[in-house]
Design a protein around this motif. Structure first.
Motif, PDB file in Angstrom:
ATOM      1  N   PHE A  69       5.385 -27.187 -62.567  1.00  0.00           N
ATOM      2  CA  PHE A  69       3.952 -26.847 -62.418  1.00  0.00           C
ATOM      3  C   PHE A  69       3.099 -28.105 -61.949  1.00  0.00           C
ATOM      4  CE2 PHE A  69       4.868 -23.674 -65.662  1.00  0.00           C
ATOM      5  CZ  PHE A  69       4.484 -22.507 -64.993  1.00  0.00           C
ATOM      6  N   SER A  70       2.116 -27.962 -61.024  1.00  0.00           N
ATOM      7  CA  SER A  70       1.270 -28.954 -60.604  1.00  0.00           C
ATOM      8  C   SER A  70      -0.111 -28.516 -61.747  1.00  0.00           C
ATOM      9  CB  SER A  70       0.550 -28.808 -59.433  1.00  0.00           C
ATOM     10  OG  SER A  70       1.545 -29.078 -58.439  1.00  0.00           O
ATOM     11  N   ALA A  71      -0.749 -29.430 -62.103  1.00  0.00           N
ATOM     12  CA  ALA A  71      -1.735 -29.182 -63.129  1.00  0.00           C
ATOM     13  C   ALA A  71      -2.862 -30.344 -63.069  1.00  0.00           C
ATOM     14  CB  ALA A  71      -1.161 -29.259 -64.597  1.00  0.00           C
ATOM     15  N   ILE A  72      -4.100 -29.726 -63.089  1.00  0.00           N
ATOM     16  CA  ILE A  72      -5.329 -30.646 -63.185  1.00  0.00           C
ATOM     17  C   ILE A  72      -6.037 -30.642 -64.520  1.00  0.00           C
ATOM     18  CG2 ILE A  72      -7.500 -31.225 -61.994  1.00  0.00           C
ATOM     19  CD1 ILE A  72      -6.325 -29.740 -59.567  1.00  0.00           C
ATOM     20  N   PRO A  73      -6.007 -31.694 -65.232  1.00  0.00           N
ATOM     21  CA  PRO A  73      -6.713 -31.733 -66.465  1.00  0.00           C
ATOM     22  C   PRO A  73      -8.048 -31.378 -66.355  1.00  0.00           C
ATOM     23  CG  PRO A  73      -5.014 -33.512 -66.538  1.00  0.00           C
ATOM     24  CD  PRO A  73      -4.999 -32.836 -65.184  1.00  0.00           C
ATOM     25  N   LEU A  74      -8.867 -30.654 -67.009  1.00  0.00           N
ATOM     26  CA  LEU A  74     -10.309 -30.337 -66.805  1.00  0.00           C
ATOM     27  C   LEU A  74     -10.778 -30.831 -68.006  1.00  0.00           C
ATOM     28  CD1 LEU A  74      -9.964 -26.570 -65.648  1.00  0.00           C
ATOM     29  CD2 LEU A  74     -10.123 -28.560 -64.220  1.00  0.00           C
ATOM     30  N   TYR A  75     -10.736 -30.498 -69.365  1.00  0.00           N
ATOM     31  CA  TYR A  75     -11.351 -31.044 -70.487  1.00  0.00           C
ATOM     32  C   TYR A  75     -10.538 -30.885 -71.660  1.00  0.00           C
ATOM     33  CZ  TYR A  75     -12.459 -25.947 -71.110  1.00  0.00           C
ATOM     34  OH  TYR A  75     -11.960 -24.730 -71.511  1.00  0.00           O
ATOM     35  N   THR A  76     -10.927 -31.933 -72.581  1.00  0.00           N
ATOM     36  CA  THR A  76     -10.570 -31.693 -73.882  1.00  0.00           C
ATOM     37  C   THR A  76     -11.351 -31.372 -74.977  1.00  0.00           C
ATOM     38  OG1 THR A  76      -8.802 -33.700 -73.346  1.00  0.00           O
ATOM     39  CG2 THR A  76      -9.218 -33.113 -75.730  1.00  0.00           C
ATOM     40  N   GLU A  77     -10.978 -30.441 -75.958  1.00  0.00           N
ATOM     41  CA  GLU A  77     -11.916 -29.807 -76.829  1.00  0.00           C
ATOM     42  C   GLU A  77     -11.757 -30.533 -78.147  1.00  0.00           C
ATOM     43  OE1 GLU A  77     -12.169 -25.478 -77.285  1.00  0.00           O
ATOM     44  OE2 GLU A  77     -10.469 -25.256 -75.951  1.00  0.00           O
ATOM     45  N   GLN A  78     -12.811 -30.244 -78.867  1.00  0.00           N
ATOM     46  CA  GLN A  78     -13.009 -30.721 -80.278  1.00  0.00           C
ATOM     47  C   GLN A  78     -12.310 -29.948 -81.183  1.00  0.00           C
ATOM     48  OE1 GLN A  78     -17.070 -30.340 -82.386  1.00  0.00           O
ATOM     49  NE2 GLN A  78     -16.883 -32.674 -82.468  1.00  0.00           N
ATOM     50  N   THR A  79     -11.728 -30.583 -82.151  1.00  0.00           N
ATOM     51  CA  THR A  79     -11.035 -29.968 -83.073  1.00  0.00           C
ATOM     52  C   THR A  79     -12.202 -29.771 -84.300  1.00  0.00           C
ATOM     53  OG1 THR A  79      -8.784 -30.509 -82.312  1.00  0.00           O
ATOM     54  CG2 THR A  79      -9.058 -29.728 -84.521  1.00  0.00           C
ATOM     55  N   VAL A  80     -11.959 -28.422 -85.016  1.00  0.00           N
ATOM     56  CA  VAL A  80     -12.825 -28.123 -85.887  1.00  0.00           C
ATOM     57  C   VAL A  80     -12.110 -27.238 -87.005  1.00  0.00           C
ATOM     58  CG1 VAL A  80     -14.691 -27.678 -84.760  1.00  0.00           C
ATOM     59  CG2 VAL A  80     -13.605 -25.811 -85.102  1.00  0.00           C
ATOM     60  N   VAL A  81     -12.502 -27.269 -88.206  1.00  0.00           N
ATOM     61  CA  VAL A  81     -11.956 -26.591 -89.357  1.00  0.00           C
ATOM     62  C   VAL A  81     -12.791 -25.317 -89.586  1.00  0.00           C
ATOM     63  CG1 VAL A  81     -12.994 -28.082 -91.131  1.00  0.00           C
ATOM     64  CG2 VAL A  81     -11.055 -26.579 -91.863  1.00  0.00           C
ATOM     65  N   VAL A  82     -12.335 -24.185 -89.968  1.00  0.00           N
ATOM     66  CA  VAL A  82     -13.186 -23.150 -90.082  1.00  0.00           C
ATOM     67  C   VAL A  82     -13.124 -22.691 -91.458  1.00  0.00           C
ATOM     68  CG1 VAL A  82     -13.370 -20.551 -89.514  1.00  0.00           C
ATOM     69  CG2 VAL A  82     -12.617 -22.190 -87.555  1.00  0.00           C
ATOM     70  N   VAL A  83     -14.311 -22.522 -92.227  1.00  0.00           N
ATOM     71  CA  VAL A  83     -14.328 -22.078 -93.747  1.00  0.00           C
ATOM     72  C   VAL A  83     -15.274 -21.120 -93.725  1.00  0.00           C
ATOM     73  CG1 VAL A  83     -13.378 -24.554 -94.049  1.00  0.00           C
ATOM     74  CG2 VAL A  83     -15.853 -24.247 -93.732  1.00  0.00           C
ATOM     75  N   PRO A  84     -15.315 -20.440 -95.217  1.00  0.00           N
ATOM     76  CA  PRO A  84     -16.441 -19.870 -95.190  1.00  0.00           C
ATOM     77  C   PRO A  84     -17.794 -20.577 -95.531  1.00  0.00           C
ATOM     78  CG  PRO A  84     -14.603 -19.422 -96.974  1.00  0.00           C
ATOM     79  CD  PRO A  84     -14.252 -20.728 -96.119  1.00  0.00           C
ATOM     80  N   LYS A  85     -19.114 -19.784 -95.185  1.00  0.00           N
ATOM     81  CA  LYS A  85     -20.287 -20.526 -95.227  1.00  0.00           C
ATOM     82  C   LYS A  85     -20.688 -21.080 -96.465  1.00  0.00           C
ATOM     83  CE  LYS A  85     -22.888 -18.793 -91.299  1.00  0.00           C
ATOM     84  NZ  LYS A  85     -24.139 -18.025 -91.230  1.00  0.00           N
ATOM     85  N   ASP A  86     -20.070 -20.849 -97.615  1.00  0.00           N
ATOM     86  CA  ASP A  86     -20.439 -21.572 -99.101  1.00  0.00           C
ATOM     87  C   ASP A  86     -19.366 -22.627 -99.343  1.00  0.00           C
ATOM     88  OD1 ASP A  86     -18.236 -19.758 -99.301  1.00  0.00           O
ATOM     89  OD2 ASP A  86     -19.258 -18.707-101.398  1.00  0.00           O
ATOM     90  N   HIS A  87     -18.404 -22.997 -98.367  1.00  0.00           N
ATOM     91  CA  HIS A  87     -17.478 -23.866 -98.759  1.00  0.00           C
ATOM     92  C   HIS A  87     -18.029 -25.153 -99.079  1.00  0.00           C
ATOM     93  CE1 HIS A  87     -13.500 -26.179 -98.434  1.00  0.00           C
ATOM     94  NE2 HIS A  87     -12.750 -25.019 -98.569  1.00  0.00           N
ATOM     95  N   LEU A  88     -17.317 -26.136-100.001  1.00  0.00           N
ATOM     96  CA  LEU A  88     -17.796 -27.366-100.184  1.00  0.00           C
ATOM     97  C   LEU A  88     -17.742 -28.133 -99.055  1.00  0.00           C
ATOM     98  CD1 LEU A  88     -15.891 -28.256-103.701  1.00  0.00           C
ATOM     99  CD2 LEU A  88     -18.337 -27.578-103.278  1.00  0.00           C
TER     100      LEU A  88
END
Length: 260
Positions: A69-88
């Protein structure tokens, strides 16, 4: 119907969470006669579709096999943790991996982060998909670490997310089989790189026809003659005085100044 009768089209696959809309709009403006087909596919399936010729290019998550494959990197994403809204962890702006030590961290089979060591405690079973893991988070069974775009894709009113530092990140790239770099692929490369519509970089310039080859010397000769005529001052009677070789003289020019 012969192959030459088939209208050209461009088939683009993209991984979940990737948003191709802005590039698709530019494509439709620049190439209205070439239909663009967009298909979302699981991140792990994109490579096979490209190699099998079922798509021309893909907006995929790295890494890809750079031997094919040829590939052109476009962007890198931020990593997040998904939690319930009432989580600590919602009390902080950014979460550290050690903040999840007592949490069950879900690890879906379609994970795109490529963890060496997952933080927190593992679940008894791995969810089949990210969507399944989101359901478990909503049920209070664990938390989930994903790229930001996937957190937004699976948004729920009862869930939220926070950035997770010191975590793997997911990069998105435009990829296509190296042996299938077509003019339409080059057109899409130009779009994602922000080239103007008049740019021909990467495209094969069309060869001039026999008639154009014959007319080129004539046009060059005409332009050369026009430049020589302009340098000589043009024909007599257009702002010039015959035989002077210069512009009409200013009648005041050259008179001596009176003494003060």
């Amino acid at each position: 119907m012969t192959g030459s009768d088939v209208s050209p089209s461009f088939r683009l696959v993209y991984a979940p969470g990737v948003m191709p809309g802005k590039w698709a709009r530019v494509w439709n403006e620049r190439l209205p006669g070439v239909p663009l087909t967009l298909t979302q596919v699981p991140a792990a399936e994109a490579a096979d579709l490209l190699l099998n010729g079922d798509a021309d290019a893909g907006l995929v998550r790295l890494p890809v096999d750079r031997t094919v494959f040829s590939a052109i990197p476009l962007y890198t994403e931020q990593t997040v943790v998904v939690v319930p809204k009432d989580h600590l962890v919602t009390a902080v702006d950014e979460v550290a991996p050690e903040d999840l030590d007592d949490e069950i961290v879900l690890h879906p089979l379609d994970d795109v982060l490529g963890w060496a060591t997952l933080p927190g405690r593992p679940a008894l079973e791995r969810p089949a998909t990210t969507a399944d893991a989101i359901q478990l988070v909503a049920a209070g069974i664990g938390v989930l670490v994903v790229p930001l775009s996937l957190a937004r894709l699976h948004h729920r009113k009862d869930l939220t997310h926070r950035p997770l530092k010191d975590a793997p990140e997911s990069s998105v790239a435009l990829a296509w089989p190296e042996a299938a770099t077509t003019d339409l692929v080059e057109d899409f490369i130009g779009i994602v790189r922000g080239r103007t519509v008049n740019s021909t970089r990467g495209r094969t310039r069309p060869q001039p026809s026999a008639q154009e080859k014959q007319e080129k010397p004539r046009r060059a000769a005409e332009k050369g003659g026009a430049r020589r005529q302009q340098t000589a001052g043009g024909p007599v009677g257009r702002g010039r005085r015959k035989g002077t070789g210069g512009t009409p003289k200013n009648p005041r020019r050259g008179k001596p100044r009176r003494g003060s």
